[in-house]
Design an enzyme around this catalytic site. Structure first.
Site, PDB file in Angstrom:
ATOM      1  N   PRO A 136       0.838  -1.209   0.000  1.00 54.34           N
ATOM      2  CA  PRO A 136       0.000   0.000   0.000  1.00 54.34           C
ATOM      3  C   PRO A 136       0.871   1.256   0.000  1.00 54.34           C
ATOM      4  CG  PRO A 136      -0.545  -1.466   1.834  1.00 54.34           C
ATOM      5  CD  PRO A 136       0.731  -1.945   1.246  1.00 54.34           C
ATOM      6  N   GLU A 137       0.687   2.070  -1.021  1.00 61.28           N
ATOM      7  CA  GLU A 137       1.318   3.387  -1.080  1.00 61.28           C
ATOM      8  C   GLU A 137       0.192   4.413  -1.085  1.00 61.28           C
ATOM      9  OE1 GLU A 137       4.368   3.552  -4.131  1.00 61.28           O
ATOM     10  OE2 GLU A 137       4.740   1.411  -3.946  1.00 61.28           O
TER      11      GLU A 137
ATOM     12  N   LYS B 100       1.407   7.661   3.747  1.00 59.49           N
ATOM     13  CA  LYS B 100       0.826   6.318   3.819  1.00 59.49           C
ATOM     14  C   LYS B 100       0.154   6.055   5.166  1.00 59.49           C
ATOM     15  CE  LYS B 100       4.797   5.053   1.037  1.00 59.49           C
ATOM     16  NZ  LYS B 100       6.108   4.382   1.071  1.00 59.49           N
TER      17      LYS B 100
ATOM     18  N   ARG C 126       2.460 -10.064   7.056  1.00 55.56           N
ATOM     19  CA  ARG C 126       3.839  -9.982   7.525  1.00 55.56           C
ATOM     20  C   ARG C 126       4.006  -9.200   8.831  1.00 55.56           C
ATOM     21  NH1 ARG C 126       6.780  -8.844   1.972  1.00 55.56           N
ATOM     22  NH2 ARG C 126       8.628  -8.716   3.249  1.00 55.56           N
TER      23      ARG C 126
ATOM     24  N   ARG D 237      20.943  16.335  -2.096  1.00 58.86           N
ATOM     25  CA  ARG D 237      21.182  14.892  -1.940  1.00 58.86           C
ATOM     26  C   ARG D 237      21.992  14.363  -3.114  1.00 58.86           C
ATOM     27  NH1 ARG D 237      16.403  15.650   0.791  1.00 58.86           N
ATOM     28  NH2 ARG D 237      15.808  14.147   2.384  1.00 58.86           N
TER      29      ARG D 237
ATOM     30  N   ARG E  50      16.610  -1.794  -2.961  1.00 56.33           N
ATOM     31  CA  ARG E  50      15.252  -1.994  -3.463  1.00 56.33           C
ATOM     32  C   ARG E  50      15.267  -2.452  -4.915  1.00 56.33           C
ATOM     33  NH1 ARG E  50      14.357  -2.052   1.123  1.00 56.33           N
ATOM     34  NH2 ARG E  50      13.355  -0.475   2.394  1.00 56.33           N
TER      35      ARG E  50
END
Length: 273
Positions: free
Chosen positions: A2-3, A61, A114, A153, A262
Site C-alpha cells: 500500500p502506497e 501512507k 507480515r 542529496r 530496493r
DNA sequence: ACTATGCCCTGGGTGC
DNA sequence: TGCACCCAGGGCATAG
C-alpha cells in the site's frame, strides 16, 4: 504494497462506515501484538473502546482517525496490511490481526500477513509520523520544493523519491513509475538533475499517483481496499515488475536492478542519466 | 546533515 | 516430497 493511492482508496471506502460511529469492542489477536506501538495491546484495546470516530484523514501512507477525546488513532499498513469493513458475521481473513466492532454492528478488520503494520494512539498525529514531509498530492509538494530537496542529496534520484521527507506517500512502485514518466534513469544522482528535469519528475510523481488513484490503487502482493477488493491499476503500470517485457514508449527491454536495497525497474532505452 | 546498512516478518519461489 | 535458502520492502535505529 500500500502506497499513497492504495491508502487513500482505503480511506475513501472506510470513511462513510466510520464517521459518527462509536467503538464498541477491540480485539488484537494473538500474534498481532506487535502492531501496538504506543501502548500495550490490552491498554490500546481499552483506550479505543467507547471513543467516537469523528474524522478519517490521511497523510502519506498513514491513516489518521480523529477521536472524540481529541486524540488520533494512526494506522500504517506497511508491507502487507489492509483495513477492511465487514459485517460482524463475516468470517475472518487468513491473516486477520485485529478486530474493531462499531456500535452499528459493523466491523473493521486489520489483516496483515507480515505483521509490519502499526497502530499509534497519540495526542497529535505528528507524534506518530515525525520527519514526514509534505503529502505528495498536497500543494506543499511543489516543483520548487522537490528541486530544493533533490539539490542537497547525492543519492540516486529514485532513492531520494522513496524518502518520506521528500514526498510522503511515494513508495517503490510509484518511484519507479515516476522516473519512467519523466524519462529519467533512476540511478541518476539527485543533485545532478536540472530544473527542467526536476519539473518533469514532479509531474511524473503526480501523474503516477493520480492515475492509480482514479483506478482505486494497484493490486500487487496482499493489497486489499477498504471493501476487501484488489485494485485494478496493474494494467496501467509501465515498468514495475515488468522486467523482460518491452517498453510502451520505445520498445526496449525493461531491466530490473537493485538500487539502495530496493528492486528497481526501468527502461534502458528511453530513461536517461 | 547526509548516507549506508541491518532489522523486523512470512509466504512464495527456486534449486538440489 | 522435502528441505534450505533467498526475495519482497516501509520505516526506523544505528554507525560512519
Amino acid at each position: 504494497m500500500p502506497e499513497l493511492p492504495e491508502v487513500e482508496t482505503t480511506r475513501r471506502h472506510l470513511e462513510p462506515h466510520l464517521i459518527g460511529r462509536t467503538i464498541r469492542e477491540v480485539r488484537i489477536h494473538p500474534g498481532g501484538e506487535r502492531l501496538a506501538i504506543t501502548h500495550s495491546p490490552r491498554e490500546l484495546e481499552r483506550e479505543l473502546v467507547g471513543r467516537r470516530l469523528e474524522s478519517l484523514g490521511r497523510r502519506g501512507k498513514y491513516l489518521i482517525a480523529g477521536l472524540d477525546d481529541g486524540r488520533c488513532w494512526v494506522v500504517h499498513l506497511r508491507m502487507s496490511g489492509s483495513l477492511v469493513w465487514r459485517k460482524a458475521s463475516d468470517g475472518a481473513h487468513a491473516y486477520e490481526r485485529a478486530w474493531v466492532e462499531l456500535d452499528d454492528g459493523g466491523t473493521l478488520r486489520f489483516n496483515d500477513l507480515r505483521k509490519f503494520g502499526t497502530w499509534h494512539l497519540v495526542e497529535d498525529a505528528v507524534d506518530a509520523m515525525p520527519n514526514l514531509g509534505p503529502d505528495a498530492l498536497s500543494e506543499e509538494f511543489s516543483a520548487p520544493w522537490l528541486r530544493a530537496q533533490l539539490g542537497r542529496r547525492s543519492i540516486a534520484v529514485k532513492s531520494a523519491l522513496l524518502d518520506q521527507k521528500v514526498a510522503a506517500g511515494v513508495g517503490n512502485i510509484y518511484a519507479d513509475e515516476a522516473c519512467f514518466i519523466a524519462s529519467i534513469d533512476p540511478r541518476t544522482p539527485a543533485n545532478r538533475l536540472g530544473p527542467r528535469r526536476v519539473g518533469r519528475l514532479h509531474a511524473g510523481v503526480l501523474e503516477a499517483l493520480t492515475r492509480s488513484l482514479e483506478d482505486g490503487g494497484t493490486s500487487f502482493s496482499n493489497y486489499l481496499d477498504g471493501n476487501g477488493d484488489e485494485g485494478l491499476h496493474r494494467i496501467h503500470v509501465h515498468v514495475f515488475r515488468r522486467e523482460g517485457e518491452s517498453c510502451d514508449r520505445c520498445g526496449s527491454t525493461i531491466r530490473k536492478i537493485r538500487l539502495g536495497g530496493r528492486g528497481t525497474h526501468f527502461c534502458p532505452g528511453c530513461q536517461r542519466r
